[in-house]
Design a protein around this motif. Structure first.
Motif, PDB file in Angstrom:
ATOM      1  N   UNK A  51       0.881  -1.169   0.000  1.00  0.00           N
ATOM      2  CA  UNK A  51       0.000   0.000   0.000  1.00  0.00           C
ATOM      3  C   UNK A  51       0.917   1.216   0.000  1.00  0.00           C
ATOM      4  N   UNK A  52       1.075   1.836  -1.165  1.00  0.00           N
ATOM      5  CA  UNK A  52       2.052   2.922  -1.310  1.00  0.00           C
ATOM      6  C   UNK A  52       1.421   4.291  -1.506  1.00  0.00           C
ATOM      7  N   UNK A  53       0.128   4.345  -1.725  1.00  0.00           N
ATOM      8  CA  UNK A  53      -0.546   5.627  -1.922  1.00  0.00           C
ATOM      9  C   UNK A  53      -0.442   6.454  -0.638  1.00  0.00           C
ATOM     10  N   UNK A  54       0.218   7.616  -0.688  1.00  0.00           N
ATOM     11  CA  UNK A  54       0.377   8.426   0.526  1.00  0.00           C
ATOM     12  C   UNK A  54      -0.951   8.774   1.186  1.00  0.00           C
ATOM     13  N   UNK A  55      -1.989   9.018   0.380  1.00  0.00           N
ATOM     14  CA  UNK A  55      -3.296   9.370   0.947  1.00  0.00           C
ATOM     15  C   UNK A  55      -3.882   8.194   1.712  1.00  0.00           C
ATOM     16  N   UNK A  56      -3.725   6.992   1.176  1.00  0.00           N
ATOM     17  CA  UNK A  56      -4.251   5.801   1.842  1.00  0.00           C
ATOM     18  C   UNK A  56      -3.510   5.533   3.149  1.00  0.00           C
ATOM     19  N   UNK A  57      -2.179   5.635   3.097  1.00  0.00           N
ATOM     20  CA  UNK A  57      -1.385   5.418   4.310  1.00  0.00           C
ATOM     21  C   UNK A  57      -1.688   6.505   5.334  1.00  0.00           C
ATOM     22  N   UNK A  58      -1.773   7.742   4.868  1.00  0.00           N
ATOM     23  CA  UNK A  58      -2.066   8.845   5.777  1.00  0.00           C
ATOM     24  C   UNK A  58      -3.424   8.696   6.433  1.00  0.00           C
ATOM     25  N   UNK A  59      -4.406   8.202   5.684  1.00  0.00           N
ATOM     26  CA  UNK A  59      -5.730   7.984   6.251  1.00  0.00           C
ATOM     27  C   UNK A  59      -5.709   6.958   7.365  1.00  0.00           C
ATOM     28  N   UNK A  60      -4.935   5.879   7.179  1.00  0.00           N
ATOM     29  CA  UNK A  60      -4.822   4.853   8.214  1.00  0.00           C
ATOM     30  C   UNK A  60      -4.126   5.401   9.447  1.00  0.00           C
ATOM     31  N   UNK A  61      -3.078   6.193   9.243  1.00  0.00           N
ATOM     32  CA  UNK A  61      -2.352   6.776  10.374  1.00  0.00           C
ATOM     33  C   UNK A  61      -3.242   7.739  11.153  1.00  0.00           C
ATOM     34  N   UNK A  62      -4.049   8.524  10.439  1.00  0.00           N
ATOM     35  CA  UNK A  62      -4.938   9.462  11.109  1.00  0.00           C
ATOM     36  C   UNK A  62      -6.012   8.726  11.898  1.00  0.00           C
ATOM     37  N   UNK A  63      -6.539   7.665  11.321  1.00  0.00           N
ATOM     38  CA  UNK A  63      -7.541   6.874  12.021  1.00  0.00           C
ATOM     39  C   UNK A  63      -6.961   6.264  13.287  1.00  0.00           C
ATOM     40  N   UNK A  64      -5.711   5.778  13.203  1.00  0.00           N
ATOM     41  CA  UNK A  64      -5.055   5.205  14.375  1.00  0.00           C
ATOM     42  C   UNK A  64      -4.840   6.269  15.449  1.00  0.00           C
ATOM     43  N   UNK A  65      -4.459   7.478  15.019  1.00  0.00           N
ATOM     44  CA  UNK A  65      -4.237   8.563  15.982  1.00  0.00           C
ATOM     45  C   UNK A  65      -5.525   8.900  16.721  1.00  0.00           C
ATOM     46  N   UNK A  66      -6.619   9.040  15.961  1.00  0.00           N
ATOM     47  CA  UNK A  66      -7.895   9.379  16.593  1.00  0.00           C
ATOM     48  C   UNK A  66      -8.325   8.265  17.537  1.00  0.00           C
ATOM     49  N   UNK A  67      -8.131   7.012  17.127  1.00  0.00           N
ATOM     50  CA  UNK A  67      -8.518   5.888  17.977  1.00  0.00           C
ATOM     51  C   UNK A  67      -7.721   5.891  19.280  1.00  0.00           C
ATOM     52  N   UNK A  68      -6.420   6.144  19.201  1.00  0.00           N
ATOM     53  CA  UNK A  68      -5.599   6.188  20.425  1.00  0.00           C
ATOM     54  C   UNK A  68      -6.071   7.294  21.346  1.00  0.00           C
ATOM     55  N   UNK A  69      -6.372   8.460  20.771  1.00  0.00           N
ATOM     56  CA  UNK A  69      -6.824   9.578  21.594  1.00  0.00           C
ATOM     57  C   UNK A  69      -8.172   9.290  22.246  1.00  0.00           C
ATOM     58  N   UNK A  70      -9.066   8.655  21.504  1.00  0.00           N
ATOM     59  CA  UNK A  70     -10.402   8.361  22.048  1.00  0.00           C
ATOM     60  C   UNK A  70     -10.327   7.330  23.163  1.00  0.00           C
ATOM     61  N   UNK A  71      -9.395   6.363  23.071  1.00  0.00           N
ATOM     62  CA  UNK A  71      -9.288   5.334  24.101  1.00  0.00           C
ATOM     63  C   UNK A  71      -8.858   5.925  25.448  1.00  0.00           C
ATOM     64  N   UNK A  72      -8.045   6.973  25.395  1.00  0.00           N
ATOM     65  CA  UNK A  72      -7.548   7.555  26.645  1.00  0.00           C
ATOM     66  C   UNK A  72      -8.216   8.885  26.978  1.00  0.00           C
ATOM     67  N   UNK A  73      -9.223   9.255  26.186  1.00  0.00           N
ATOM     68  CA  UNK A  73      -9.876  10.550  26.387  1.00  0.00           C
ATOM     69  C   UNK A  73     -10.546  10.636  27.749  1.00  0.00           C
TER      70      UNK A  73
END
Length: 283
Positions: A73-95
């Motif tokens: 998976x080399x599309x920067x937009x696709x990788x960036x979307x996954x990274x952003x989703x992971x960031x939001x998920x981490x923040x929500x778990x400890x919110x």
């Protein structure tokens, strides 16, 4: 993929976690790889990969980057979307948001958590005014419990925060004619709805009776977005005595298409505000 909130001990399988895990699973299967092969490249157990793909554990950015490279998976937009989703998920778990200090059902608490992280929401409602647009009197007519009312009103801060939540709403005409709490309460609700619709981040449109039958009239739903439109959408629906999440995939896309089709048949924003204002004057 339809799911309800799931917990196991002190761990939580979150909606965002499952959404992210589902995307990584899709990429792994497309690459023809096993969970064991994925586990090897990040020096983890097969069990951990299974937990990651099921949304049980938060994901680290380095692991996501390595797995994306493995899955080609080399599309920067696709990788960036996954990274952003992971960031939001981490923040929500400890919110430590306000919703942790009020008495609301677990399923609604998860919804509020996601709503607090969302960038945009599309909502189609056939029975009641959307919660983000309800007046206090309207809320109390639905449920007089003080904790419920406080939670519902606190959610509305998302519409005025910086940056504000973008809200697109389509309501069936029956919603506006249903005298929740009586004529006085409904008049105030309609006036509030027309006033809120003038905000630049809020769109309110009415599907009138004369539009006829439409797909989706049997159940309202909310489409919650966390990035670019469609990139990481999840759908939330309330059904009698239960709630349902649709976490991406073809079903989420189908609901987005359904929303847009309904919106095409609705009055435009100017017509809708005039329609709502006229109804309020009749009460």
């Amino acid at each position: 993929m339809e799911r309800s909130q799931t917990s196991q001990g002190n761990r939580m399988s979150t909606v965002l976690g499952r959404r992210l895990g589902g995307e990584l699973t899709k990429h792994r299967l497309a690459a023809g790889l096993t969970q064991g092969q994925a586990a090897k490249v990040i020096s983890a157990s097969t069990g951990k990969i299974a937990r990651m793909e099921s949304g049980w554990v938060p994901m680290r950015d380095p692991d996501i980057r390595i797995l994306c490279e493995l899955y080609e998976v080399s599309d920067p937009a696709a990788v960036g979307g996954l990274l952003e989703l992971a960031r939001v998920d981490r923040e929500r778990r400890k919110a430590k948001g306000w919703w942790n200090d009020v008495s609301v059902a677990p399923a609604m608490k998860e919804y509020i958590t996601l709503e607090s992280a969302a960038t945009a929401i599309k909502t189609w409602q056939t029975a009641f005014v959307p919660g983000l647009l309800q007046t206090e009197s309207y809320v109390r007519a639905l449920n007089p419990d003080d904790a419920f009312v406080a939670a519902r009103l606190a959610r509305q801060r998302r519409l005025v925060e910086d940056p504000p939540l973008r809200l697109r709403t389509v309501v069936y005409e029956a919603v506006l004619r249903n005298l929740v709490g009586g004529a006085k309460t409904m008049r105030g609700q309609l006036e509030h709805l027309a006033d809120t619709a003038s905000r630049p981040n809020v769109s309110v449109r009415v599907l009138p009776f004369h539009a006829g039958a439409q797909l989706g009239m049997g159940c309202g739903f909310n489409i919650i977005s966390f990035a670019d439109p469609g990139a990481m959408d999840v759908v939330y629906m309330e059904i009698p005595r239960s709630q349902t999440w649709i976490e991406g995939g073809l079903e989420a896309a189908a609901h987005d298409d359904m929303f847009e089709r309904i919106a095409e048949q609705a009055l435009n924003e100017h017509e809708s505000r005039a329609f709502i204002s006229n109804l309020s004057k009749e009460l």
